[in-house]
Design a protein around this motif. Structure first.
Motif, PDB file in Angstrom:
ATOM      1  N   GLN A 140       0.818  -1.220   0.000  1.00 19.59           N
ATOM      2  CA  GLN A 140       0.000   0.000   0.000  1.00 19.59           C
ATOM      3  C   GLN A 140       0.844   1.259   0.000  1.00 19.59           C
ATOM      4  O   GLN A 140       0.485   2.259  -0.613  1.00 19.59           O
ATOM      5  N   ARG A 142       3.770   1.526  -1.411  1.00 20.97           N
ATOM      6  CA  ARG A 142       4.284   1.684  -2.776  1.00 20.97           C
ATOM      7  C   ARG A 142       3.206   2.203  -3.716  1.00 20.97           C
ATOM      8  O   ARG A 142       3.493   2.938  -4.660  1.00 20.97           O
ATOM      9  N   ALA A 143       1.948   1.797  -3.460  1.00 19.89           N
ATOM     10  CA  ALA A 143       0.864   2.176  -4.361  1.00 19.89           C
ATOM     11  C   ALA A 143       0.566   3.681  -4.312  1.00 19.89           C
ATOM     12  O   ALA A 143      -0.080   4.204  -5.215  1.00 19.89           O
ATOM     13  N   ASP A 146       1.499   5.335  -7.345  1.00 20.33           N
ATOM     14  CA  ASP A 146       0.704   5.060  -8.541  1.00 20.33           C
ATOM     15  C   ASP A 146      -0.509   5.986  -8.673  1.00 20.33           C
ATOM     16  O   ASP A 146      -1.112   6.069  -9.730  1.00 20.33           O
TER      17      ASP A 146
END
Lengths: 422, 431
Positions: A140, A142-143, A146
């Protein structure tokens, strides 16, 4: 709203027949600090993994399903430099169900079980759950990269407030995860339970006396000693700074941070809120009209306040080549608000929009709680009715004075990679 | 005005079909401050080929036309309608889906005036070459925003893996190229065909007086004249039963991969109770298989394949329907395999009675919670109505649903041989 204190928990009960559900919200407030930030971010999901009475996630979820699909959500947010861990449980009001059985008391029991009676192995959280949740949390974290709007907001806070606690991301740090152990997270948990300021909100067809008895019965806090603290709200704007970053994106994100010099709880806050709405907080605002409608540069161009930190943020998604033009228009619009370049009609329109927002917030149990909690956070409780009266009193001079304190601090620009600028 | 009371829900619904064909629903709710209104046409992104009203041969308009029209409705000679709502203390918005375009506002004051504004602006088209050109820059930025959104790209990637010809796989907003072709004549053609009152529904929910409100709506509509209604003729491309391709893979500038598995309905064209039952049965089955309390969820989580973003849904409209399951994953390939294998075990072994009863309760509770939300009621009610279903039938249908029915519908839908597709997103360099 009725308020009382028992077991060091401040309870706020709003009895109403408007909703088909009863909503219970617990807010645990501590100062926003680097220490334990990642542990705290992990706690909500670890606690949902099982309790003394419901040992696995499947058991907890099945208990919720048995309560006619009660929903339990938990998360962490920062409000200025306050860290708030929130648990919300919403259960159907039994009178709408065919086989009516009392759900509210069971809902309290379940919530207390999740929060105060976690499933433990030798004074620590079970190591398998912890490892799984660490893995999921890493993903999460790392996301965030995005979701470009979220990423740009996080980067702006990091750059603008790099010497302030406010730059700490509420989800914590990937590099912390390695070192976290079942013991260290449990330690952070006991610290949180001990030192947090607890506020319990109950909204629904329920009497304050019942809430009091459930709290006394199920929510005994072990050795609670909430610590007083004063968060840092102000920081002076530095010399205005521009940070640019390149990524493989189709749309560039322009996020600009300002210091407002005014925070929630101060007399000029309502004038600042009006100024912000006039500047970029609604479809009639200067940013929407000038950046989107007149110049066709963006689909969204808006500003919002971080009320507890004295910050205002402008966000716009634009084409990379329009950077200069967009910045110029945004600067000009803020100058216009500061110079009082708006009509009485603009002010009335802005007030009508703000008051409508407040009234609409009251129609949602969670919105009502959020609104009341603002005041509790700062020690300046403001009811919705007072809030609207204060907005009504705001004059043009007030708006100009509050807007006059707004100073541009950091401009963050996330742009595409094709034409990398220097 | 027709009045129906739903005693268990403590709701009373008023309905009237006006002389010009407009269907009006009024749902007053006590204790609320606001009123929420939607004015919806049965016209969405999939209706791109049709016979224009008064014409005999079909036309195909550029992709993104319904969405473009939605944007342009907010402007007339005097400027921006958003401004007018704002002056009246309301907040207005609109959205375009595959099958509907909805205009909406919410307000806590001036409810009559705002309702009049809503009816008047949607029933008054005003497009010029200049305003159409100006909108292109704004919509292009909206399209770019979605191009950077990996979840959106994943979803539309999945739709284009499932659908070969059906326009549901085309992005609702179109592309920068397709919208560049749009002219004011296109907008007028689409408007005249699909914005006739007989093709539209007005839904008001929240705090207001139903008698006064219906009077206002009747007299507003009487002042306007419309051509006699004609049911719009839509052309649907022939769509093969099977999915177009079993897997689509893409690289994007992301740090975490993604996996969505889709199951395409072989046969569309359901409506009414049949559609409602199928939708509720499949959602219940998916919940038993992949919900937070399921063994499936725990297993996928323990294997490190999913996180909180994992979700699933089944949705159907008259000409298409599909299930979607998935979320963020560092191992998209393995997640895809596991999802399919869990579905195929359930097709073989069925579900257990106890979890069925629990999920049934959960769905009823969810529905009651959703009825707190005027937005949910208005939008879902309209969607159900356009498909000849009734939102307030959800509880009785859920209560009557049997495990055997759920299993039989599940087996019929989950034909993995020909109907399953996956769309996987990988961080750059990891494909």
């Amino acid at each position: 709203m009725q308020t009382f204190t028992s077991n060091t928990i401040q309870s706020h009960v709003f009895t109403t027949k408007t909703y088909k559900t009863n909503t219970i919200i617990l807010q645990l407030r501590t100062p926003l600090t680097r220490e334990h930030i990642t542990e705290k971010a992990l706690l909500p999901s670890i606690l949902e993994r099982g309790t003394e009475h419901f040992p696995t996630r499947a058991h907890v979820q099945a208990a919720l399903e048995d309560l006619y699909g009660a929903s339990l959500t938990a998360d962490v947010v920062k409000k200025g430099e306050h860290h708030v861990t929130t648990f919300r449980l919403e259960a159907a009001n039994e009178k709408f169900l065919t086989d009516a059985e009392p759900l509210t008391e069971r809902a309290f029991q379940l919530l207390a079980s999740v929060l105060l009676h976690p499933n433990l192995e030798e004074n620590a959280f079970p190591s398998t759950s912890v490892e799984e949740e660490k893995r999921s949390h890493r993903q999460q974290l790392r996301a965030v990269y995005d979701d470009k709007m979220r990423y740009a907001n996080k980067r702006l806070a990091e750059e603008m407030c790099r010497n302030e606690a406010y730059s700490i991301p509420v989800l914590g740090y990937e590099e912390d995860l390695e070192q976290l152990s079942p013991e260290s997270i449990y330690h952070a948990y006991t610290e949180l339970i001990r030192s947090a300021h607890w506020d319990l909100y109950v909204v629904g067809d329920i009497e304050p006396e019942d809430v009091r008895s459930y709290v006394e019965k199920y929510m005994k806090l072990p050795a609670a000693e909430p610590a007083d603290y004063t968060p840092d709200v102000y920081a002076n704007a530095e010399e205005s700074r521009v940070v640019k970053e390149a990524q493989q994106v189709q749309q560039s994100k322009l996020h600009i941070g300002y210091r407002t010099g005014t925070v929630f709880g101060e007399p000029d806050y309502f004038a600042l809120q009006t100024a912000n709405t006039l500047f970029g907080g609604a479809p009639h605002s200067k940013l929407f009209v000038n950046v989107r409608e007149k110049a066709s540069l963006a689909y969204y161009a808006a500003s919002r306040l971080e009320s507890h930190k004295g910050i205002m943020i402008v966000m716009a998604g634009i084409d990379e080549s329009d950077y200069d033009q967009a910045v110029q228009i945004i600067d000009k619009q803020l100058e216009a608000v500061q110079a009082g370049d708006f009509t009485d009609e603009d002010i009335d329109q802005t007030k009508a929009v703000l008051k409508n927002q407040i009234l609409e917030t009251l129609d949602v149990p969670r919105g009502r709680v959020e609104l009341e909690y603002q005041g509790v956070l700062t020690g300046h409780p403001v009811s919705a009715e007072q809030w609207m009266l204060e907005i009504d009193k705001v004059t043009k001079e007030d708006i100009v004075r509050a807007a006059g304190r707004i100073v541009k601090d950091t401009t963050y620009f996330l742009h595409g990679k094709e034409h990398e600028s220097a | 005005m027709n009045q129906v009371t739903f005693p268990q829900l403590e709701e009373t619904l008023y309905t009237e079909v006006l002389d010009n064909g407009l269907t009006v629903f009024l749902l007053p709710k006590e204790g609320f401050h606001k009123m929420y209104a939607t004015f919806t046409t049965k016209y969405g992104s999939v209706d791109h080929r049709f016979v224009p009203i008064g014409d005999s041969s079909p036309v195909q308009l550029p992709d993104g036309i319904a969405h473009f029209l939605e944007h342009k409705m907010f402007e007339d000679e005097d400027g921006d309608i958003f401004q007018q709502f704002s002056k009246q203390g309301a907040s207005a918005n609109a959205f375009t889906s595959f099958t509907r375009t909805a205009y909406l506002f919410s307000s806590t004051s001036n409810k009559e005036i705002n309702t009049t504004t809503l009816l008047d602006f949607v029933q008054y088209p005003y497009f010029t070459d200049e305003t159409v050109e100006k909108e292109k820059g704004i919509i292009e930025q909206e399209i770019r925003m979605y191009e950077d959104n990996p979840d959106w790209q994943n979803f539309f990637g999945l739709l284009s893996a499932m659908y070969e010809n059906h326009p549901v796989h085309i992005d609702i907003a179109g592309t920068a190229e397709s919208i560049a072709e749009i002219t004011k004549e296109h907008l007028y053609t689409a408007y005249r065909t699909f914005y006739h009152p007989a093709n539209m529904t007005l839904f008001l929910v929240g705090s207001f007086d139903p008698e006064e409100m219906i009077e206002l709506i009747r007299s507003n509509q009487k002042q306007k004249s419309f051509v006699p209604p004609e049911e719009p003729v839509r052309f649907q491309e022939d769509e093969p039963e099977a999915v177009r391709s079993a897997r689509l893979e893409k690289e994007m500038p992301v740090q975490v991969g993604k996996c969505l598995v889709g199951i395409k309905e072989k046969r569309a064209g359901r409506e009414g109770q049949e559609m409602l039952k199928r939708e509720l049965a499949l959602q219940t089955a998916l919940e038993m298989l992949f919900g937070r309390s399921s063994e499936g969820y725990s297993d996928l989580f323990t294997k490190g394949l999913i996180d909180d973003s994992f979700s699933f849904d089944y949705t159907a409209e008259n000409t298409f329907g599909f299930s979607v399951i998935g979320g963020d994953s560092e191992k998209p390939h393995i997640l895809e395999e596991e999802i399919l294998s869990k579905i195929s075990s359930a097709v073989k072994d069925g579900f257990d009675k106890e979890s069925f009863e629990r999920i049934r309760r959960k769905k009823i509770g969810f529905f009651l919670r959703a009825l707190n939300s005027p937005e949910y009621i208005a939008n879902q009610f309209t969607r159900y109505h356009f498909n000849n279903m009734h939102l307030f039938d959800v509880i009785p249908v859920m209560e009557e649903l049997t495990l055997e029915e759920v299993e039989s519908i599940f087996r019929d839908h989950m034909d993995l041989e020909t109907q399953a597709a996956g769309c996987l997103i990988f961080p750059e360099g990891e494909m």
